[in-house]
Design an enzyme around this catalytic site. Structure first.
Site, short mmCIF file in Angstrom:
data_model
loop_
_atom_site.label_atom_id
_atom_site.label_comp_id
_atom_site.label_asym_id
_atom_site.label_seq_id
_atom_site.Cartn_x
_atom_site.Cartn_y
_atom_site.Cartn_z
CG HIS A 103 -1.74 1.19 1.39
ND1 HIS A 103 -1.32 2.25 2.15
CD2 HIS A 103 -2.92 1.54 0.83
CE1 HIS A 103 -2.25 3.20 2.08
NE2 HIS A 103 -3.22 2.79 1.29
NE ARG B 26 -4.31 -0.85 -6.42
CZ ARG B 26 -3.23 -0.61 -7.16
NH1 ARG B 26 -2.98 0.62 -7.56
NH2 ARG B 26 -2.41 -1.58 -7.49
NE ARG C 93 -8.93 -3.50 -7.62
CZ ARG C 93 -7.63 -3.66 -7.30
NH1 ARG C 93 -6.89 -4.52 -7.95
NH2 ARG C 93 -7.09 -2.96 -6.34
CD GLU D 91 -5.55 -9.36 -9.39
OE1 GLU D 91 -4.59 -8.64 -9.12
OE2 GLU D 91 -6.70 -9.10 -9.03
N GLY E 81 -2.72 -8.06 -13.54
CA GLY E 81 -2.35 -7.57 -12.21
C GLY E 81 -1.05 -8.24 -11.84
CB SER E 82 2.40 -7.60 -12.96
OG SER E 82 2.37 -6.21 -12.69
CG ASN E 83 1.20 -5.16 -8.19
OD1 ASN E 83 2.16 -4.98 -8.93
ND2 ASN E 83 0.36 -4.19 -7.87
CG ASP E 84 -2.66 -9.88 -6.11
OD1 ASP E 84 -2.16 -10.22 -5.02
OD2 ASP E 84 -3.52 -9.00 -6.22
CB CYS F 295 -3.56 -2.15 -14.09
SG CYS F 295 -4.36 -3.59 -13.37
C1 PEP Z 1 -2.07 -6.26 -9.07
O1 PEP Z 1 -2.24 -7.22 -8.35
O2 PEP Z 1 -1.14 -6.16 -9.90
C2 PEP Z 1 -3.00 -5.11 -8.98
C3 PEP Z 1 -2.92 -4.13 -9.84
O3 PEP Z 1 -3.89 -5.08 -7.94
P1 PEP Z 1 -3.48 -4.72 -6.43
O4 PEP Z 1 -2.07 -4.24 -6.44
O5 PEP Z 1 -4.44 -3.68 -5.98
O6 PEP Z 1 -3.65 -6.03 -5.76
MG MG Z 2 -4.15 -7.40 -7.33
#
Ligand code: PEP
Ligand code: MG
Length: 746
Positions: free
Chosen positions: A397, A485, A532, A629, A651-654, A701
């Site tokens: 965050h 978001r 989203r 993701e 969602g490359s983060n997850d 994203c």
């Molecule tokens: C992600 O997972 O890449 C994404 C954009 O969502 P968040 O970071 O909010 O989980």
């Molecule tokens: Mg995500």
């Protein structure tokens, strides 16, 4: 030229008094030329010429007629009318004597490649750039082509966005005019940038100059590290020089395309411009700063031993964002080391915030230090000049919010809370992921932000969540929001939606959420805004008022009750969101929806079904996207697509967290969290290519292209249709996309 009407003027014939005739951009070129600044020569087709054209071609009445039925809430109709008006203007015959004048001026200025730009004018508007549209045509070559480009610039005054803006702001369409500067394009042998103030430290005693061989685009894309020179503004002495090895350069070939050319060993090692050149450019910088009474961000180029100023503008009006893209080097020993979460550098006093209830401690200019941040911290984050956390990784965050706010952030230092003291002055180097004791002097190594307007086929979108930033970001060169978001708006509402529902206050929740969504949809209209739906994790939702009853304590919230699973088990709460979306779409139908964290094909099917039952069905005007993701999304991509969706956003983060089994918030594993890992890259490629094959759009994203710009190149090569980045990466990413597209075209 006709009497009383000034249709064409040379740059040196105008000053800032002539804004109504030549627009802000045109007047600026005149001012610079008259002040002896070496700008490339050219002329301006004035707003009078545009009006004369409208009159003689008999267009005013026809355009009025086309615009008469316009309802700006109907985006399809707006697009249609815009296309018709533009067509009318481009196809109309230019008054022959005017066309002849343009050709003559072009020949007189020496022909060759020119840039044809738009410079909007309006009677009672100091800066009309928003009331019009800023079309630019680069590398225009030939008498006929220049005339056509001028006509296309005129037509761009009726782009859908421009029409919409004028109607919304009550500008009369025909009171906004347009002038068209035509300027010779410098064939740069060497090029670079200059800041008449150190952009990271705001040290006004320094002038920073950077140089590369060939075209300047690579400074921006970061492909080549430029030479870096520092000049003392007062004494005009070079105080610092870093000569960097350059292995290749970008040059324009005969067809006007940019091509890479390798440099010889000798060329690679040499200083890019002479000391005399450095001082010459610095002197111009001083004059520009004096002339505009404000520090300037300048682009220069050298051709045939002459130096030209290609562009100058005030140093960063985009808030603190310039600092966010600066790399630098510090020689001291850090007191804390973590992950680089948001670039830039800042010093200030520490404020330790152990709990969100203490956020009022943080005043403007402080550095917020916390174990980790949650949406409740956001008001304090906005006042802080930098953020340091004990826990979390690059996609936590704190990282995402500080990227958006454009302030430096270091996450995962493990012991900031226990070692730093309230009030202690520290320096946070967000790029290096380091924290230093005291206020440190630092040097700028590189600056990459540019705001040149480039048109690309791949859309460039932005990730946005803070309503306060929307106006500023919407004014930038972006094609929409690729990830809006929900979590921040939900945090602002402050109460758990299920709790409000239990109190029969569902409508209040809907109205508040709709109000938040409207801010974004309106500011970006008619550009797409992809909302989203809520992907709160239990640990985040619990802190909302009334949240404890609805959110159980989970050991692994990242793998817990989140995403689409919520929608199908708690339909009533999901419906509040759907109602808000419907409400906003009545006026702003550029609001689309994206479903996050979909674990199974059946989850997506059920979610789509629920939306449909609530009256949110796919249509040409309403697109539904799914986030990719969870690895199951990659493995079963075709099955998900077969359900019928309009697009996918990665969602490359997850996806990285789940592919590599690395908790994205675990600072001990931060080094392992890397989107460039082969397994993740293969997944990205499969998704992009799979979507292209199925004919659905594909976006990304997650933070990946914002952290590793080189990934953008790969994604565009594979065929991604849009890339969504944090606001500080907008310009750089547009440049990268443009370069890759140019290469692919060849
Ligand atoms: C992600 O997972 O890449 C994404 C954009 O969502 P968040 O970071 O909010 O989980
Ligand atoms: Mg995500």
């Amino acid at each position: 030229m006709r009497t009383g009407v000034k249709t064409i003027v040379w740059f040196n014939e105008v000053t800032k008094k002539d804004i109504p005739l030549v627009g802000g951009k045109g007047a600026n070129l005149g001012e610079m030329t008259n002040a002896g600044i070496p700008v490339p020569p050219g002329f301006i087709v004035t707003a009078d010429a545009y009006y004369q054209f409208l009159k003689e071609a008999g267009l005013t009445g026809k355009i009025r007629h086309l615009l008469a039925p316009l309802d700006t809430n109907d985006s399809k109709q707006l697009q249609d009318i815009s296309a018709k008006v533009k067509d009318l203007i481009v196809k109309a015959k230019m008054p022959p004597d005017l066309a002849e004048e343009i050709r003559k001026h072009y020949v007189k200025m020496g022909k060759g490649l020119v840039a044809v730009r738009s410079s909007a004018t309006a009677e009672d508007l100091p800066d009309a750039s928003f009331a019009g549209q800023q079309a630019t045509f680069l590398n225009v070559d030939g008498e006929k082509e220049v005339v056509i480009a001028v006509q296309k610039c005129w037509a761009s005054l009726f782009e859908a966005r421009a029409i919409f803006y004028r109607v919304e702001n009550k500008f009369e369409h025909f009171k906004v005019g347009i002038a068209v500067p035509v300027q010779r394009m410098v064939q740069s042998e060497t090029s670079g940038v200059m800041f008449t103030i150190d952009p990271t430290t705001s040290d006004a005693s320094k002038i920073i100059i950077e140089a590369v061989l060939g075209l300047g685009e690579m400074i921006v894309s970061g492909d080549v590290t430029p030479d870096h020179y520092v000049v003392d503004k007062k004494s005009l002495k070079i105080t610092h020089k870093e000569v960097k090895k350059q292995e290749w350069q970008l040059v324009k070939n005969k067809a006007g395309e940019n091509v890479k050319v390798n440099l010889t060993k000798k060329e690679q090692a040499k200083q890019k411009i002479t000391d005399d050149d450095i001082l010459f450019i610095a002197k111009i910088g001083k004059r520009l700063e004096k002339h505009y009474a404000h520090p300037q961000d300048v682009e220069w180029a050298k051709e045939d031993n002459s130096i030209f100023i290609v562009q100058t503008r005030p140093v960063t009006t985009v808030g603190k964002m310039a600092a966010a893209v600066i790399k630098h080097e510090i020689k001291e020993t850090p007191i804390l080391v973590g992950s680089s979460a948001s670039p830039g550098i800042a010093s200030g006093p520490v404020k330790l915030v152990a709990h969100p209830s203490q956020i009022d401690k943080v005043l403007k200019g402080d550095i917020l230090v916390a174990e980790m941040t949650t949406p409740d911290f956001v008001p304090a984050m906005k006042r802080a000049v930098a953020i340091v956390t004990d826990r979390g990784g690059r996609t936590a965050h704190a990282a995402i919010v500080s990227r958006e706010l454009g302030i430096p952030c270091v996450v995962g230092t493990e012991k900031a809370m226990s070692t730093l003291k309230d009030g202690q002055v520290i320096t946070v180097d967000g790029s290096g992921g380091k924290v230093y004791d005291g206020k440190i002097e630092f040097t700028v190594e590189k600056k990459v932000q540019r705001t040149k307007k480039l048109v690309t086929k791949t859309k460039l979108l932005v990730n946005l969540a803070q309503p306060e930033l929307v106006e500023r970001i919407a004014a930038l060169d972006v094609d929409g929001i690729g990830l809006l978001r929900a979590e921040f708006m939900a945090a602002q509402i402050g109460e758990h939606p299920s709790y409000m529902l239990s109190q029969k206050r569902g409508k209040e929740y809907i109205d508040k959420l709709a109000e938040g969504l409207t801010t974004f949809a309106k500011a970006f209209y008619p550009r797409q805004v992809v909302y989203r739906t809520n992907d709160f994790k239990t640990n985040e939702y619990r802190t909302l008022k009334g949240g404890e009853k609805y959110e159980s304590l989970e050991e692994n919230p990242m793998l817990g009750y989140r995403g689409a699973s919520r929608y199908i088990t708690d339909i009533e709460t999901f419906k509040l969101e759907l109602e808000a979306i419907k409400k906003v779409r009545k006026k702003y139908d550029n609001l689309w929806v994206m479903i996050p964290f979909v674990r199974t094909v059946s989850e997506l099917a059920k979610t789509i079904e629920i939306m449909k039952a609530e009256g949110l069905k796919r249509s040409p005007k309403f697109k539904i996207w799914m986030m990719a993701e969870v690895p199951s999304n990659v493995i079963l991509l075709e099955k998900f697509l077969a359900l019928g969706i309009d697009g996918v956003s990665i969602g490359s983060n997850d996806l990285t967290q789940l592919t590599l089994g690395v908790d994205r918030d675990n600072e001990k594993l931060a080094a392992l969290f890397d989107e460039r890992d082969e397994a993740v890259m293969l997944s990205l490629e499969k998704i992009v290519r799979g979507c292209a094959k199925a004919g659905v759009t594909c976006s990304i994203c997650g933070q990946a292209p914002s952290v590793y710009p080189e990934l953008t190149k790969k994604l565009v090569e594979w065929g991604i249709t849009s890339v969504s980045v944090s606001p500080d990466m907008i310009d750089q990413t547009r440049e990268i996309i443009a370069n890759v597209e140019a290469r692919l075209k060849k």
